[in-house]
Design a protein around this motif. Structure first.
Motif, PDB file in Angstrom:
ATOM      1  N   VAL A 190       0.860  -1.178   0.000  1.00 22.72           N
ATOM      2  CA  VAL A 190       0.000   0.000   0.000  1.00 22.72           C
ATOM      3  C   VAL A 190       0.900   1.233   0.000  1.00 22.72           C
ATOM      4  CG1 VAL A 190      -1.776   1.275   1.270  1.00 22.72           C
ATOM      5  CG2 VAL A 190      -1.848  -1.225   1.194  1.00 22.72           C
ATOM      6  N   GLU A 191       0.631   2.172  -0.914  1.00 28.50           N
ATOM      7  CA  GLU A 191       1.484   3.352  -1.063  1.00 28.50           C
ATOM      8  C   GLU A 191       1.436   4.268   0.153  1.00 28.50           C
ATOM      9  OE1 GLU A 191       0.551   5.262  -4.788  1.00 28.50           O
ATOM     10  OE2 GLU A 191       0.859   3.385  -5.890  1.00 28.50           O
ATOM     11  N   ASP A 192       0.242   4.625   0.608  1.00 28.42           N
ATOM     12  CA  ASP A 192       0.072   5.545   1.738  1.00 28.42           C
ATOM     13  C   ASP A 192      -1.006   4.951   2.639  1.00 28.42           C
ATOM     14  OD1 ASP A 192      -0.444   7.572   3.550  1.00 28.42           O
ATOM     15  OD2 ASP A 192      -0.957   9.065   2.034  1.00 28.42           O
ATOM     16  N   ARG A 193      -0.605   4.454   3.783  1.00 31.59           N
ATOM     17  CA  ARG A 193      -1.531   3.738   4.661  1.00 31.59           C
ATOM     18  C   ARG A 193      -2.423   4.669   5.489  1.00 31.59           C
ATOM     19  NH1 ARG A 193      -0.126  -1.544   4.257  1.00 31.59           N
ATOM     20  NH2 ARG A 193      -1.310  -2.268   6.034  1.00 31.59           N
ATOM     21  N   SER A 194      -2.255   5.984   5.367  1.00 35.20           N
ATOM     22  CA  SER A 194      -3.002   6.908   6.217  1.00 35.20           C
ATOM     23  C   SER A 194      -4.517   6.843   5.985  1.00 35.20           C
ATOM     24  CB  SER A 194      -2.493   8.342   6.053  1.00 35.20           C
ATOM     25  OG  SER A 194      -2.727   8.817   4.745  1.00 35.20           O
ATOM     26  N   SER A 195      -4.960   6.496   4.800  1.00 31.10           N
ATOM     27  CA  SER A 195      -6.401   6.378   4.524  1.00 31.10           C
ATOM     28  C   SER A 195      -6.901   4.948   4.601  1.00 31.10           C
ATOM     29  CB  SER A 195      -6.719   6.947   3.132  1.00 31.10           C
ATOM     30  OG  SER A 195      -6.520   8.331   3.124  1.00 31.10           O
ATOM     31  N   LEU A 196      -6.025   4.021   4.978  1.00 33.32           N
ATOM     32  CA  LEU A 196      -6.399   2.615   5.056  1.00 33.32           C
ATOM     33  C   LEU A 196      -6.916   2.283   6.448  1.00 33.32           C
ATOM     34  CD1 LEU A 196      -6.276  -0.067   3.394  1.00 33.32           C
ATOM     35  CD2 LEU A 196      -4.100  -0.494   4.539  1.00 33.32           C
ATOM     36  N   GLY A 197      -8.115   1.756   6.515  1.00 34.18           N
ATOM     37  CA  GLY A 197      -8.669   1.288   7.775  1.00 34.18           C
ATOM     38  C   GLY A 197      -8.628  -0.222   7.806  1.00 34.18           C
ATOM     39  N   ALA A 198      -8.563  -0.792   8.996  1.00 31.76           N
ATOM     40  CA  ALA A 198      -8.569  -2.251   9.130  1.00 31.76           C
ATOM     41  C   ALA A 198      -9.478  -2.634  10.281  1.00 31.76           C
ATOM     42  CB  ALA A 198      -7.161  -2.780   9.362  1.00 31.76           C
ATOM     43  N   TYR A 199     -10.208  -3.710  10.064  1.00 31.53           N
ATOM     44  CA  TYR A 199     -11.091  -4.258  11.090  1.00 31.53           C
ATOM     45  C   TYR A 199     -10.696  -5.706  11.316  1.00 31.53           C
ATOM     46  CZ  TYR A 199     -15.244  -6.257  13.217  1.00 31.53           C
ATOM     47  OH  TYR A 199     -16.086  -6.934  14.051  1.00 31.53           O
ATOM     48  N   ARG A 200     -10.332  -6.037  12.530  1.00 29.62           N
ATOM     49  CA  ARG A 200      -9.961  -7.415  12.865  1.00 29.62           C
ATOM     50  C   ARG A 200     -11.256  -8.195  13.072  1.00 29.62           C
ATOM     51  NH1 ARG A 200      -4.600  -9.389  15.652  1.00 29.62           N
ATOM     52  NH2 ARG A 200      -5.022 -11.604  15.506  1.00 29.62           N
ATOM     53  N   SER A 201     -11.640  -8.954  12.072  1.00 31.00           N
ATOM     54  CA  SER A 201     -12.931  -9.634  12.079  1.00 31.00           C
ATOM     55  C   SER A 201     -12.911 -10.991  12.776  1.00 31.00           C
ATOM     56  CB  SER A 201     -13.453  -9.787  10.648  1.00 31.00           C
ATOM     57  OG  SER A 201     -12.517 -10.460   9.840  1.00 31.00           O
ATOM     58  N   SER A 202     -11.718 -11.472  13.116  1.00 25.67           N
ATOM     59  CA  SER A 202     -11.585 -12.723  13.867  1.00 25.67           C
ATOM     60  C   SER A 202     -10.210 -12.723  14.521  1.00 25.67           C
ATOM     61  CB  SER A 202     -11.729 -13.946  12.943  1.00 25.67           C
ATOM     62  OG  SER A 202     -10.616 -14.039  12.087  1.00 25.67           O
ATOM     63  N   ASP A 203      -9.908 -13.779  15.259  1.00 26.36           N
ATOM     64  CA  ASP A 203      -8.597 -13.884  15.898  1.00 26.36           C
ATOM     65  C   ASP A 203      -7.471 -13.999  14.888  1.00 26.36           C
ATOM     66  OD1 ASP A 203      -9.708 -13.760  18.415  1.00 26.36           O
ATOM     67  OD2 ASP A 203      -9.738 -15.939  18.692  1.00 26.36           O
ATOM     68  N   TRP A 204      -7.797 -14.399  13.669  1.00 22.78           N
ATOM     69  CA  TRP A 204      -6.742 -14.685  12.705  1.00 22.78           C
ATOM     70  C   TRP A 204      -6.864 -13.957  11.377  1.00 22.78           C
ATOM     71  CZ3 TRP A 204      -8.299 -17.936   8.531  1.00 22.78           C
ATOM     72  CH2 TRP A 204      -9.587 -18.472   8.671  1.00 22.78           C
ATOM     73  N   ALA A 205      -7.828 -13.010  11.261  1.00 27.24           N
ATOM     74  CA  ALA A 205      -7.995 -12.308   9.990  1.00 27.24           C
ATOM     75  C   ALA A 205      -8.448 -10.871  10.198  1.00 27.24           C
ATOM     76  CB  ALA A 205      -8.998 -13.038   9.113  1.00 27.24           C
ATOM     77  N   GLU A 206      -8.128 -10.043   9.198  1.00 25.15           N
ATOM     78  CA  GLU A 206      -8.602  -8.659   9.200  1.00 25.15           C
ATOM     79  C   GLU A 206      -9.099  -8.299   7.809  1.00 25.15           C
ATOM     80  OE1 GLU A 206      -5.432  -5.957  10.220  1.00 25.15           O
ATOM     81  OE2 GLU A 206      -4.477  -6.161   8.271  1.00 25.15           O
ATOM     82  N   ARG A 207      -9.937  -7.270   7.774  1.00 22.61           N
ATOM     83  CA  ARG A 207     -10.494  -6.744   6.529  1.00 22.61           C
ATOM     84  C   ARG A 207     -10.085  -5.278   6.445  1.00 22.61           C
ATOM     85  NH1 ARG A 207     -14.818 -10.247   5.213  1.00 22.61           N
ATOM     86  NH2 ARG A 207     -14.928 -11.870   6.770  1.00 22.61           N
ATOM     87  N   ALA A 208      -9.616  -4.858   5.280  1.00 23.96           N
ATOM     88  CA  ALA A 208      -9.161  -3.481   5.119  1.00 23.96           C
ATOM     89  C   ALA A 208     -10.044  -2.748   4.119  1.00 23.96           C
ATOM     90  CB  ALA A 208      -7.711  -3.449   4.670  1.00 23.96           C
ATOM     91  N   PHE A 209     -10.142  -1.452   4.319  1.00 22.73           N
ATOM     92  CA  PHE A 209     -11.035  -0.609   3.536  1.00 22.73           C
ATOM     93  C   PHE A 209     -10.480   0.812   3.505  1.00 22.73           C
ATOM     94  CE2 PHE A 209     -12.117  -0.752   7.949  1.00 22.73           C
ATOM     95  CZ  PHE A 209     -12.295   0.579   8.301  1.00 22.73           C
ATOM     96  N   CYS A 210     -10.979   1.619   2.588  1.00 22.66           N
ATOM     97  CA  CYS A 210     -10.602   3.026   2.547  1.00 22.66           C
ATOM     98  C   CYS A 210     -11.424   3.775   3.592  1.00 22.66           C
ATOM     99  CB  CYS A 210     -10.861   3.616   1.160  1.00 22.66           C
ATOM    100  SG  CYS A 210     -10.597   5.404   1.094  1.00 22.66           S
ATOM    101  N   LYS A 211     -10.758   4.526   4.454  1.00 19.05           N
ATOM    102  CA  LYS A 211     -11.459   5.294   5.479  1.00 19.05           C
ATOM    103  C   LYS A 211     -12.205   6.490   4.894  1.00 19.05           C
ATOM    104  CE  LYS A 211      -7.791   5.778   8.206  1.00 19.05           C
ATOM    105  NZ  LYS A 211      -6.960   6.082   9.389  1.00 19.05           N
TER     106      LYS A 211
END
Length: 146
Positions: free
Chosen positions: A54-75
């Motif tokens: 990812v070029e610039d992580r400042s607009s990247l959001g992440a949600y830890r949806s389980s103990d072993w995975a996350e989902r990322a999205f644009c904030k």
């Protein structure tokens, strides 16, 4: 299928841009209840292994949806971008987030046992149930919730 090569992509508003080297041009669909709620339908992905940058992580959001995975999205615009297996650092990137959509092949569906009855894909694909997915990918093969 074309050989693996680096490709670029990003979110709807352009705040998040990335590069990745998908293993191939194959696209898979996840029908689990979490992916469907998150993306308003099946989440269509390309397996990018550990190659996502990812070029610039400042607009990247992440949600830890389980103990072993996350989902990322644009904030900024909310675009779902990827699902990541944390322990393996494996990225499954939204097929539609890539700039180049040529020559895709829809080849697989997972959590087929959770797919609602109101839609079906006509493509012939390799299908896996949730239990089969957990057996293959979950740490220790534990069949816990996605």
């Amino acid at each position: 299928m074309a050989s693996a090569q680096q490709q670029s992509g990003g979110c709807l508003c352009g705040a998040v841009r990335f590069t990745a080297t998908p293993a191939d041009r194959e696209v898979g669909a996840c029908h689990c209840s979490m992916c469907r709620r998150w993306s308003a339908g099946p989440f269509l992905v390309r397996d990018c292994g550990t190659s996502l940058k990812v070029e610039d992580r400042s607009s990247l959001g992440a949600y830890r949806s389980s103990d072993w995975a996350e989902r990322a999205f644009c904030k900024t615009c909310g675009t779902p971008l990827y699902y990541r297996l944390i322990d393996k650092d494996m990225y499954f990137v939204s097929a539609e987030a890539f700039d180049d959509l040529k020559d895709y092949a829809f080849t697989s569906q997972i959590f087929i046992d959770e797919k609602p009855a109101y839609y079906d894909f006509a493509n012939k694909t390799h299908n896996m149930t949730g239990a089969e997915v957990f057996a293959q990918f979950a740490p220790g093969g534990a069949a816990n919730s996605k």
